[in-house]
Write an enzyme that holds these catalytic residues in place. Structure first.
Site, PDB file in Angstrom:
ATOM      1  CB  CYS A 143      -6.093  26.732 -38.455  1.00 37.62           C
ATOM      2  SG  CYS A 143      -4.535  27.553 -38.777  1.00 37.62           S
TER       3      CYS A 143
HETATM    4  N1  LIG Z   1      -3.313  28.993 -43.089  1.00 37.21           N
HETATM    5  C1  LIG Z   1      -3.477  29.730 -41.420  1.00 37.21           C
HETATM    6  O1  LIG Z   1      -3.858  30.288 -42.015  1.00 37.21           O
HETATM    7  C2  LIG Z   1      -2.236  29.516 -40.658  1.00 37.21           C
HETATM    8  C3  LIG Z   1      -2.476  30.448 -39.619  1.00 37.21           C
HETATM    9  C4  LIG Z   1      -1.716  30.314 -38.186  1.00 37.21           C
HETATM   10  C5  LIG Z   1      -1.063  29.032 -38.104  1.00 37.21           C
HETATM   11  N2  LIG Z   1      -0.652  28.015 -39.267  1.00 37.21           N
HETATM   12  C6  LIG Z   1       0.202  26.734 -39.025  1.00 37.21           C
HETATM   13  O2  LIG Z   1       1.453  27.435 -39.513  1.00 37.21           O
HETATM   14  C7  LIG Z   1       2.045  26.015 -40.489  1.00 37.21           C
HETATM   15  C8  LIG Z   1       1.649  25.650 -41.152  1.00 37.21           C
HETATM   16  O3  LIG Z   1       0.589  26.333 -42.500  1.00 37.21           O
HETATM   17  P1  LIG Z   1       0.890  26.752 -44.225  1.00 37.21           P
HETATM   18  O4  LIG Z   1      -1.350  26.869 -43.911  1.00 37.21           O
HETATM   19  O5  LIG Z   1       2.019  27.959 -43.798  1.00 37.21           O
HETATM   20  O6  LIG Z   1       0.511  25.521 -44.739  1.00 37.21           O
HETATM   21  P2  LIG Z   1       1.207  25.301 -46.114  1.00 37.21           P
HETATM   22  O7  LIG Z   1       0.940  23.733 -46.125  1.00 37.21           O
HETATM   23  O8  LIG Z   1      -0.024  26.177 -47.124  1.00 37.21           O
HETATM   24  O9  LIG Z   1       2.728  25.508 -45.854  1.00 37.21           O
HETATM   25  C9  LIG Z   1       3.746  24.518 -45.675  1.00 37.21           C
HETATM   26  C10 LIG Z   1       4.519  24.074 -46.828  1.00 37.21           C
HETATM   27  O10 LIG Z   1       5.662  23.401 -46.812  1.00 37.21           O
HETATM   28  C11 LIG Z   1       6.120  23.263 -47.163  1.00 37.21           C
HETATM   29  N3  LIG Z   1       6.964  21.078 -47.350  1.00 37.21           N
HETATM   30  C12 LIG Z   1       5.887  19.921 -46.757  1.00 37.21           C
HETATM   31  N4  LIG Z   1       7.245  19.514 -46.552  1.00 37.21           N
HETATM   32  C13 LIG Z   1       8.556  19.535 -46.117  1.00 37.21           C
HETATM   33  C14 LIG Z   1       9.343  19.859 -45.349  1.00 37.21           C
HETATM   34  N5  LIG Z   1       9.634  19.175 -45.292  1.00 37.21           N
HETATM   35  N6  LIG Z   1      10.342  20.832 -46.062  1.00 37.21           N
HETATM   36  C15 LIG Z   1      10.024  22.112 -46.155  1.00 37.21           C
HETATM   37  N7  LIG Z   1       9.064  21.965 -47.212  1.00 37.21           N
HETATM   38  C16 LIG Z   1       7.870  21.597 -46.803  1.00 37.21           C
HETATM   39  C17 LIG Z   1       4.785  22.327 -48.505  1.00 37.21           C
HETATM   40  O11 LIG Z   1       5.065  22.550 -49.749  1.00 37.21           O
HETATM   41  C18 LIG Z   1       4.260  23.454 -48.409  1.00 37.21           C
HETATM   42  O12 LIG Z   1       4.451  24.293 -49.172  1.00 37.21           O
HETATM   43  C19 LIG Z   1       0.936  25.063 -39.843  1.00 37.21           C
HETATM   44  O13 LIG Z   1       1.155  24.338 -38.109  1.00 37.21           O
HETATM   45  C20 LIG Z   1      -0.503  25.571 -39.791  1.00 37.21           C
HETATM   46  O14 LIG Z   1      -1.249  25.411 -38.632  1.00 37.21           O
HETATM   47  C21 LIG Z   1      -1.416  28.032 -40.402  1.00 37.21           C
END
Ligand SMILES: NC(=O)c1ccc[n+]([C@@H]2O[C@H](COP(=O)([O-])OP(=O)(O)OC[C@H]3O[C@@H](n4cnc5c(N)ncnc54)[C@H](O)[C@@H]3O)[C@@H](O)[C@H]2O)c1
Length: 412
Positions: free
Chosen positions: A253
């Protein structure tokens, strides 16, 4: 009324969301592209710290949670939540390709009138300008995820949820869905307002961390202990919020999200100077920490970086999680290696760093010329580290020693 909710992206955001909605009685379909993640979830195993495996197993056994690689299962869902990565490109511009490719996949398969909510962090305008043309006949909303991995006092269920739909009806549909599982749901007037709310929250953190990081560098010149000053300022009961200095920003983030806004702002002939300045100060921290380490080696042990054995203690971007994305420790490994040091690491949460050709070693502080505390995991016995290591450089104030230099401990 219970629904079937599909969550696209089974990561740090998707899995806690699945848990929250599953515990509220809904049926969850988690869609991901990584077969090992899908298999693990279907066996009832969680790889996200905040969600214990027992809870996933309970939901799987009750037939209320299933993971799949197959977008063709999406027509069975009543609502779809998108929790996919929103990284920056190599040119440090927003890269929405993962979200947009997935959205096209959803559009081909869903029934008209379904609810689709984007949870991924992005710039204001994404939902309307980029998703709406693909999902013309769906109810569309943006609702930012605020999860803070590793935090126990606030969870996906208890943290207030902001929701902004394209129309009032869209907002209403999304609010009704979230209210079935979350304690507080707060509608705002538009997806843009919801998108910018999330960015404000993350930029606020980035700017304030940059402020204390800058102060830490000044304190080094003035021979003051920045931690003493932050501790003292934090005693003020109002008008001050504590942020700690450190070796740099990490995670998915803070190093990324602010630049989604600075990129969008340029479309309006606007330059977001706080964001750029904070980015510059924070990005410099691993370089500053390398110099500090080098100075500690010179003065503390009459050694140079070149040829020295250095143990980095903790390589994740923050304490007690296993996420190493954008971790300043990775940059430090590179910088120390460039300086000719032999770098090792110990991290109970990270057995391997394959890209760096490293595995976590046993914690034997006496075997190294210097131990650098990069991440302050709570399971480490720092007193033992200080006792056994010939030199400690503490970027997190994990040793709690008073003063910038105290015996063999050097602090940021
Ligand atoms: N990690 C955090 O603390 C956090 C907090 C708030 C918001 N966010 C936001 O949330 C969003 C997701 O972040 P995250 O940390 O969960 O990411 P992450 O990488 O942990 O998870 C994303 C998942 O999506 C999967 N993926 C990728 N392409 C795909 C597709 N085409 N179809 C289906 N699945 C697919 C990946 O394999 C992975 O398991 C981002 O925009 C991030 O900025 C993250």
């Amino acid at each position: 009324m219970t629904q079937t909710i599909a969550i696209i992206g089974a990561g740090y955001v998707g899995v806690p969301l699945a848990d929250t909605f599953g515990q509220a009685g809904h049926s969850i379909l988690l869609v991901d592209v990584q077969p090992d993640r899908v298999d693990q979830l279907n066996r009832g195993e969680s790889y996200v710290e905040d969600v214990p495996s027992e809870r996933v197993k309970e939901l799987v056994d009750a037939g209320r949670l299933r993971a799949t690689l197959d977008y063709d299962e999406l027509p069975n869902a009543d609502s779809i939540l998108i929790a996919l990565p929103t990284p920056l490109s190599d040119q440090r511009e927003p890269d929405l390709s993962i979200v947009l490719d997935a959205t096209r996949g959803i559009a081909q398969r869903l029934k008209k009138g379904q609810l689709v909510v984007l949870e991924s962090t992005t710039y204001p305008g994404t939902t309307r300008e980029s998703l709406k043309p693909i999902l013309e006949d769906f109810n569309l909303a943006f609702s930012p995820e605020r999860v803070d991995p590793g935090r126990e006092d606030w969870t996906t269920t208890t943290t207030p949820k902001i929701v902004g739909g394209l129309t009032q009806a869209c907002t209403q549909r999304a609010v009704e869905l979230y209210e079935t599982a979350l304690e507080t749901v707060l509608p705002v007037s538009s997806p843009e307002a919801a998108e910018l709310t999330k960015l404000l929250e993350n930029i606020f953190r980035s700017v304030n961390i940059a402020l204390v990081n800058e102060l830490a560098q000044l304190c080094d010149r003035m021979d003051l202990d920045v931690w003493e000053i932050v501790d003292a300022a934090a005693t003020k009961p109002f008008g001050f919020m504590r942020f700690d200095p450190g070796p740099g920003l990490g995670g998915h983030c803070l190093p990324v999200d602010p630049f989604y806004l600075s990129w969008k702002a340029r479309q309006y002939d606007f330059y977001t100077e706080f964001i750029e300045l904070a980015g510059k100060v924070n990005a410099n921290m691993p370089y500053f920490c390398r110099s500090l380490l080098s100075q500690a080696m010179n003065h503390g042990r009459e050694l140079s970086l070149k040829g020295s054995k250095i143990l980095l203690l903790g390589v994740t971007y923050k304490a007690d999680v296993r996420d190493t994305r954008e971790s300043p420790a990775l940059k430090l490994i590179e910088l120390l290696r460039n300086g000719g040091a032999e770098v090792y690491y110990h991290d109970p949460h990270v057995p391997e760093l394959p890209k760096h050709g490293l595995s976590s070693v046993a914690l034997e502080p006496a075997e190294y010329d210097c131990v650098a505390i990069v991440t302050a995991h709570s399971s480490i016995d720092y007193e033992r580290v200080v006792e056994e290591a010939p030199l400690v450089v503490d970027f997190r104030n994990a040793t709690g020693r008073k003063g910038r230099v105290n015996g063999k401990v050097w602090k940021l």
